[in-house]
Design an enzyme around this catalytic site. Structure first.
Site, PDB file in Angstrom:
ATOM      1  N   PHE A  87      -0.474  -9.767   0.586  1.00 25.97           N
ATOM      2  CA  PHE A  87       0.211  -8.477   0.546  1.00 25.97           C
ATOM      3  C   PHE A  87       1.441  -8.489   1.451  1.00 25.97           C
ATOM      4  CE2 PHE A  87      -0.829  -4.127  -0.977  1.00 25.97           C
ATOM      5  CZ  PHE A  87       0.251  -3.445  -0.439  1.00 25.97           C
ATOM      6  N   PHE A  88       1.302  -9.087   2.638  1.00 22.78           N
ATOM      7  CA  PHE A  88       2.452  -9.172   3.536  1.00 22.78           C
ATOM      8  C   PHE A  88       3.555 -10.044   2.934  1.00 22.78           C
ATOM      9  CE2 PHE A  88      -0.646  -7.902   6.873  1.00 22.78           C
ATOM     10  CZ  PHE A  88       0.090  -6.875   7.460  1.00 22.78           C
ATOM     11  N   PHE A 190       1.610   1.785   1.307  1.00 22.42           N
ATOM     12  CA  PHE A 190       0.718   1.232   2.322  1.00 22.42           C
ATOM     13  C   PHE A 190      -0.642   0.876   1.715  1.00 22.42           C
ATOM     14  CE2 PHE A 190      -1.956   1.078   6.105  1.00 22.42           C
ATOM     15  CZ  PHE A 190      -1.127   0.410   6.996  1.00 22.42           C
ATOM     16  N   ARG A 330       5.175 -10.391  13.653  1.00 22.12           N
ATOM     17  CA  ARG A 330       5.895  -9.633  12.622  1.00 22.12           C
ATOM     18  C   ARG A 330       6.748  -8.524  13.237  1.00 22.12           C
ATOM     19  NH1 ARG A 330       5.389  -9.534   7.123  1.00 22.12           N
ATOM     20  NH2 ARG A 330       6.015  -7.616   6.068  1.00 22.12           N
TER      21      ARG A 330
END
Length: 357
Positions: A87-88, A190, A330
């Site tokens: 997902f990231f 999200f 990140r």
């Protein structure tokens, strides 16, 4: 007292309520998860080998999930961690497609992900590593519970893809959503309902609809996810301003309510704190529901245990998200050579093998 005293939280981002009242937990399988997900990223060609070697562990993607889904079977948690890492990477691809104006590339990817959501087994060997990696992780998750759970997960992820598409359109047209529009969109980008769906295979119990739709259960669920999304906004505001992002609660407050940057930070912080208060109130009501369920025999006891496992992991989400933002590379914007270009991505064209942009 902070769970990890060596982690320094900037005063502007410190939340004593989290550090004091939300103890941090970590699934015992976590050390193996790091190794497994690192290998999976390489195997699925989602990140180049040099990026995996240098950055994968420091990004702490497995830490985030291993701090949330406590009690999950090892194989389920491994699938969740791989999906989360995917997902990231997908989020990074979306960002680079916007920055480079790769509209056709993004549209093609969105269509392919919609198809893979419905039938992941048919996309395991897709030529785009991002599609194949998604299909493989989701195919493992689909084996956890029933077909009705699979269908619910798929229904929720279709909405996530469409929300990302809306973000793509907004960024290409320079549109900053209003605060209300942003909050609604953010709950989908999200993937609030995806992370909540995954509470059930972690508990090895599919909750009945009347529990999932119970007002207190829903409030607790929404509070933990809104906390995560808005605390992320608070922490990533410098990164997103540097990258000319348009989707952040602070940015919407500045654009549409005329707040200064400092005022917007204060307001986002206030809303973040509000989610903690909302959760603590709802958590008590959910416990009353679990206690009532426990009184109706063996099946009631199993249901009560599942409800408590799910709301317990909602609670874990607060601490896991909080510490993740201060440990993951990140968000270490000040250490990057270019504040608008994260060092852990490979800024290549999507059709090149091993890219993750």
């Amino acid at each position: 007292m902070a769970a990890y005293p060596e982690t320094v939280v900037p005063p502007a981002l410190a939340l004593p309520a989290i550090e004091d009242a939300f103890p941090r937990n970590l699934h015992p399988y976590w050390p193996k998860l790091q190794e497994k997900t690192r290998s999976w990223l390489l195997e699925k060609r989602l990140m180049p080998a040099d990026k995996v070697e240098k950055y994968a562990d420091g990004l702490c993607y497995t830490d985030l999930m291993a701090g949330y889904y406590i009690g999950a079977p090892d194989d389920v948690l491994s699938a969740i961690c791989d999906y989360s890492a995917w997902f990231f990477v997908w989020d990074d691809r979306h960002d680079r497609d916007v920055i480079h104006g790769r509209t056709a590339s993004w549209r093609r990817l969105a269509v392919q992900l919609h198809a893979a959501t419905e039938a992941p087994e048919l996309h395991l060997d897709h030529k785009d590593p991002l599609v194949a990696g998604f299909a493989e992780s989701v195919n493992r998750l689909y084996g956890s519970l029933s077909r009705s759970w699979n269908a619910r997960f798929a229904r929720h992820f279709h909405v996530v893809i469409d929300a990302y598409d809306q973000e793509f359109h907004n960024r290409m047209t320079g549109t900053v959503p209003t605060v209300d529009e942003y909050i609604a969109l953010r709950r989908n980008t999200f993937a609030h309902w995806i992370w909540l769906d995954l509470l059930e295979p972690s508990a090895q119990y599919e909750l009945p609809a009347w529990v999932r739709k119970n007002e207190a259960f829903t409030r607790a669920a929404l509070a933990c996810q809104d906390f995560a999304a808005w605390y992320n906004d608070l922490c990533s505001l410098p990164k997103e301003l540097a990258g000319e992002e348009l989707h952040n609660l602070g940015i919407s407050l500045i654009k549409h309510q005329g707040l200064s940057l400092q005022e917007a930070v204060v307001e986002v912080r206030r809303r973040v704190q509000g989610t903690i208060d909302d959760f603590l109130e709802a958590e008590k009501e959910v416990e009353q529901m679990a206690a009532s369920a426990e009184q109706v025999g063996q099946h009631g006891k199993e249901l009560a245990d599942a409800i408590r496992a799910c709301v317990g992991n909602m609670r874990n989400w607060f601490s896991s998200v909080y510490w993740f933002h201060h440990e993951s590379g990140r968000y270490a914007v000040d250490s990057w050579d270019d504040r608008s270009t994260p060092p852990y991505i490979s800024d290549e064209q999507p059709d090149q093998v091993g890219e993750c942009a």
